[in-house]
Design a protein around this motif. Sequence first.
Motif, PDB file in Angstrom:
ATOM      1  N   SER A 168      43.872  22.716  25.687  1.00  0.00           N
ATOM      2  CA  SER A 168      44.730  23.685  25.216  1.00  0.00           C
ATOM      3  C   SER A 168      43.985  24.998  25.471  1.00  0.00           C
ATOM      4  O   SER A 168      42.883  25.031  25.808  1.00  0.00           O
ATOM      5  N   ASN A 169      44.906  26.005  25.262  1.00  0.00           N
ATOM      6  CA  ASN A 169      44.081  27.625  25.283  1.00  0.00           C
ATOM      7  C   ASN A 169      43.481  27.990  26.427  1.00  0.00           C
ATOM      8  O   ASN A 169      42.215  28.215  26.335  1.00  0.00           O
ATOM      9  N   VAL A 170      43.881  27.661  27.687  1.00  0.00           N
ATOM     10  CA  VAL A 170      43.453  27.769  28.980  1.00  0.00           C
ATOM     11  C   VAL A 170      43.239  29.265  29.229  1.00  0.00           C
ATOM     12  O   VAL A 170      44.527  30.293  29.127  1.00  0.00           O
ATOM     13  N   GLU A 171      42.121  29.986  29.587  1.00  0.00           N
ATOM     14  CA  GLU A 171      41.945  31.367  29.700  1.00  0.00           C
ATOM     15  C   GLU A 171      41.408  31.593  31.190  1.00  0.00           C
ATOM     16  O   GLU A 171      40.467  30.841  31.320  1.00  0.00           O
ATOM     17  N   GLN A 172      41.724  32.351  31.834  1.00  0.00           N
ATOM     18  CA  GLN A 172      41.087  32.758  33.147  1.00  0.00           C
ATOM     19  C   GLN A 172      39.972  33.858  32.994  1.00  0.00           C
ATOM     20  O   GLN A 172      40.153  34.840  32.439  1.00  0.00           O
ATOM     21  N   LEU A 173      38.808  33.573  33.458  1.00  0.00           N
ATOM     22  CA  LEU A 173      37.727  34.302  33.273  1.00  0.00           C
ATOM     23  C   LEU A 173      37.239  35.163  34.454  1.00  0.00           C
ATOM     24  O   LEU A 173      36.723  36.402  34.265  1.00  0.00           O
ATOM     25  N   THR A 174      37.447  34.862  35.570  1.00  0.00           N
ATOM     26  CA  THR A 174      37.307  35.694  36.861  1.00  0.00           C
ATOM     27  C   THR A 174      38.451  35.747  37.748  1.00  0.00           C
ATOM     28  O   THR A 174      39.282  34.996  37.576  1.00  0.00           O
TER      29      THR A 174
END
Length: 237
Positions: A167-173
């Motif tokens: 859950s709570n996937v976030e893109q960092l680059t």
Amino acid sequence: YFSADGSQFIFQSEVAGDNPFYQIYVRDLVTGDTNRVSPGIGLTTCSWIHPTLERVMFSSTHEDPDALKKQAEEISVRESGVDRPYGWDYDHHYEIYQADADGSNVVNLTNSTGYDAEGSYSNDGSKILFASNREAYSRSLSQAEQRLFDDDSSYFMDLFIMDADGSNVEQLTHSPGYDGGPFFSPDNSKVVWRRFNPDGNSAEIWTMDIDGTNQRQLTSDAMVAWGPYYHPSGRYI
């Protein structure tokens, strides 16, 4: 990779049989026992043992409807004796899976079209870093981008972070070129990884904060710098 307590290590290996591709195995360094923990179908790679030793993580294409067909085709090519240069397959059916330590109860954590792989757990086991080119499959590409994708789909690889349950996937680059191989710092506050230049001919080592800010290039060698990892003290890479 070794488990957090050093009692086991997890690895990928090709074993003779009806599947010519890598599968994931765990070896107990005390007993010497080796057990397969991946499903045994399709391609697998990029495995990790959870800090609690209660589960493992790996990337796999075993849910690809054509997995068995691809296995048979690969066996046929190898038996033909045709020479091929080495090349990694960024199969868009790769997903990141979690399983119990014995390989049972396999759960898909990513469920996204594209190459989802290169996962690693945070040292407290609560987060997962990984690489993915899912963006290239989720939006319309320009003609120039489509040509880049057709030539090398890893060009669109970026880094992501998610909770250990997916859950709570976030893109960092959000950088052109291949961002891959991310690992947490010992205190889980930073990330170290490799970033390929857009032309794919060289890679440098970078660090950033866990939220994607403060990106910093550490090497400038115009060669391929690979496999960075933090020293347990956090002072060295």
